[in-house]
Write an enzyme that holds these catalytic residues in place. Structure first.
Site, mmCIF file in Angstrom:
data_model
loop_
_atom_site.group_PDB
_atom_site.id
_atom_site.type_symbol
_atom_site.label_atom_id
_atom_site.label_comp_id
_atom_site.label_asym_id
_atom_site.label_seq_id
_atom_site.Cartn_x
_atom_site.Cartn_y
_atom_site.Cartn_z
ATOM 1 N N HIS A 1 0.833 -1.206 0.000
ATOM 2 C CA HIS A 1 0.000 0.000 0.000
ATOM 3 C C HIS A 1 0.865 1.253 0.000
ATOM 4 O O HIS A 1 2.061 1.195 -0.183
ATOM 5 C CB HIS A 1 -0.942 -0.042 1.212
ATOM 6 C CG HIS A 1 -2.378 0.143 0.851
ATOM 7 N ND1 HIS A 1 -2.963 1.378 0.755
ATOM 8 C CD2 HIS A 1 -3.347 -0.741 0.547
ATOM 9 C CE1 HIS A 1 -4.242 1.238 0.416
ATOM 10 N NE2 HIS A 1 -4.499 -0.042 0.278
ATOM 11 N N ASP A 2 0.192 2.354 0.269
ATOM 12 C CA ASP A 2 0.684 3.730 0.160
ATOM 13 C C ASP A 2 2.186 3.910 -0.019
ATOM 14 O O ASP A 2 2.977 3.676 0.884
ATOM 15 C CB ASP A 2 0.292 4.500 1.426
ATOM 16 C CG ASP A 2 -1.195 4.494 1.671
ATOM 17 O OD1 ASP A 2 -1.763 5.575 1.779
ATOM 18 O OD2 ASP A 2 -1.795 3.400 1.779
#
Length: 529
Positions: free
Chosen positions: A312-313
């Site tokens: 993720h991010d």
């Protein structure tokens, strides 16, 4: 295991399927009858008239396959060499408050209550600091009520175990199994270096005298989290029954500190390797946040709850290779989401997952997805949402229930030598969607309602509603794409804006073996380089 047994069957099945369709379609490629247009697609026809069809030079489309990173260096032997055992570490039992590595679990929202209830007192944890420690060495140094050997080589931890900033913890074959007590609130935090090799780590229900099997999203289950500045290495290990729906507590998580703490601590992005291991019954099999260069290689992720593998991010430079991901119960086998860039996803198998086999999502760009197999997933094989500038090469996308490959709001997507076959709907589906009226945070996750594709080589065959459908493209380029008839029709039919110019397109692509550029008249926009 399951994957090894099923993989050859899937490929054998696809070869038989291709042969059957070649016979059934006969001259489908040479003699394509234009289909009568239903009045319901008048709007599409009107759009279609605004496109030009041309045959551009093919030289710019001829591209050598980019090199994939070598995997030979990511071995257990190489991992072993990273362990510095020279300086013995220190063990202490301290209160959980005031510890950077535990602030996320102690701070506001009355988070501490969870541990007070589970520990029946002021929450404490076992800390390993200033040097090396083998898990087996903790015995005798930690009171038995916190860590005990329940049978030879099997250890039950009843407190969180924290590897401090200068600590090194190794859990190896001296430990047959480490059980983290669900009832007592045990979990594992790495704030230094963690090595888990040739062993088994399980979220454990003392009440059930067995694994802490998933029951509901919010029920606490033990987990592993590594923070910013850390290195985490896992090899030849089985992990099971970790994680629940709580921040950073998802299963195996590698995460930079939260933004406010990261500003103060100024620690680099975390990294590490997970190789040749198995993960099952995890809320997320793998999660990372602002992580660099992490390697996930040769693992099996089976029967996990929400995701198998979920970088993720702003994680980047990842290698996700040679993994088998199947049986994910709620969502996707593999998903990279929110600016996960410059990464390699290759030689994986992802099948029988509840939604897609692979998703690239929320502005994840400049990734190379190659030589994977995505089959029997319950929605798409590969899904790209709002993620431009990605290259897909040599993937086999077979017998997924919806589209083989779906591309939404993503420009400059290059698809080379992919096979999309026997999927329920379209082999390759490109479309735009306005997301402004959804619950999406547009500032956090901006999007452009544009789609553009270059499709070179490969095969689109026997898909339920046609080989190719592209809605309102910025531009589409097709070259050397082999197409066989869909299962429900005697010939090929294009949907979307391609339908009205089908004969022209097929004449160039199939009969003349030329490239085809489909371009809007109003813009004649070139694909961004």
């Amino acid at each position: 295991m399951g994957a090894c047994a099923m993989n050859p069957q899937a490929l054998k099945g696809s070869a038989m399927l291709a042969a059957a369709m070649l016979l059934a379609s006969g001259a489908a490629m040479a003699d394509v009858a234009p289909q009568a247009k239903a009045p319901t697609i008048a709007k599409e026809l009107q759009q279609a008239k605004t496109y030009t069809i041309s045959s551009p030079p093919t030289a710019p489309l001829e591209m050598a396959k980019p090199a994939l990173p070598a995997l030979s260096g990511y071995t257990d032997a190489a991992m072993e060499k990273k362990i510095v055992r020279a300086k013995p570490g220190k063990i202490s039992i301290r209160r959980m408050m005031q510890e950077d590595a535990l602030k996320d679990f102690i701070g506001g929202d009355n988070k501490m209550a969870e541990w007070v209830v589970r520990q029946h007192g002021i929450p404490q944890a076992i800390f390993i600091d200033d040097g090396y420690m083998n898990l087996k060495d903790l015995l005798g140094k930690v009171p038995k009520q916190y860590l005990s050997e329940t049978s030879p080589g099997v250890f039950l931890a009843k407190l969180p175990i924290v590897v401090g900033r200068k600590g090194i913890l190794e859990i190896d074959k001296k430990t047959q199994e480490l059980r983290l007590s669900q009832e007592a609130g045990s979990f594992l935090i790495n704030d230094g270096q963690l090595f888990v090799r040739d062993t088994k780590v399980t979220g454990w229900s003392e009440k059930a005298n067995g694994p802490a099997l998933y029951k509901s999203p919010k029920e606490f289950r033990p987990f592993l989290l590594a923070w910013g500045g850390t290195e985490t290495y896992i090899s030849n290990t089985k992990m099971a029954s970790f994680g629940y729906a709580n921040s950073k507590s998802y299963g195996v998580s590698i995460s930079q500190y939260t933004p406010n703490m990261a500003k103060v601590l100024k620690r680099p992005e975390p990294t590490g390797w997970i190789i040749d291991s198995e993960f099952s019954d995890m809320w997320y099999g793998f999660y990372c946040y602002e992580t660099t260069g992490f390697v996930i290689k040769g693992n099996t992720y089976k029967d996990n709850i929400v995701y198998g593998i979920d970088p993720h991010d702003r994680s980047h430079g990842l290698i996700i290779a040679d993994n088998t991901v199947y049986g994910t119960k709620k969502k996707h086998g593999i998903i990279i989401s929110r600016e996960v860039n410059d990464s390699f996803i290759f030689n994986n198998r992802s099948y029988d997952n509840k939604l897609s086999g692979l998703v690239l999502d929320r502005n994840s760009v400049n990734n190379f997805v190659a030589d994977n197999e995505f089959y029997r997933n319950h929605t798409d094989g590969i899904t790209l949402y709002e993620s431009g500038d990605n290259l897909l090469w040599g993937n086999k996308v077979i017998a997924n229930r919806r589209h083989g490959i779906r591309v939404r709001n993503s420009v400059n997507i290059k698809l080379y030598e992919n096979t999309s076959m026997a999927n329920g709907l379209t082999g390759l589906y490109g479309h735009i969607k306005d997301l402004t009226d959804t619950d999406r945070d547009i500032a956090l996750d901006p999007f452009d309602a544009k789609v553009s594709l270059i499709v070179v080589g490969g095969e689109l065959a026997g898909n339920g509603s046609g080989p190719l459908s592209i809605d309102s493209p910025l531009s589409v380029e097709l070259y050397r794409v082999s197409m066989l008839a869909p299962t429900k029709s005697s010939g090929i039919s294009f949907n979307g804006v391609l339908g009205d110019r089908q004969e022209e397109i097929l004449d160039l692509l199939v009969r003349q073996q030329k490239a085809v550029l489909i371009d809007p008249v109003e813009r004649q926009t070139e694909l961004q380089d």
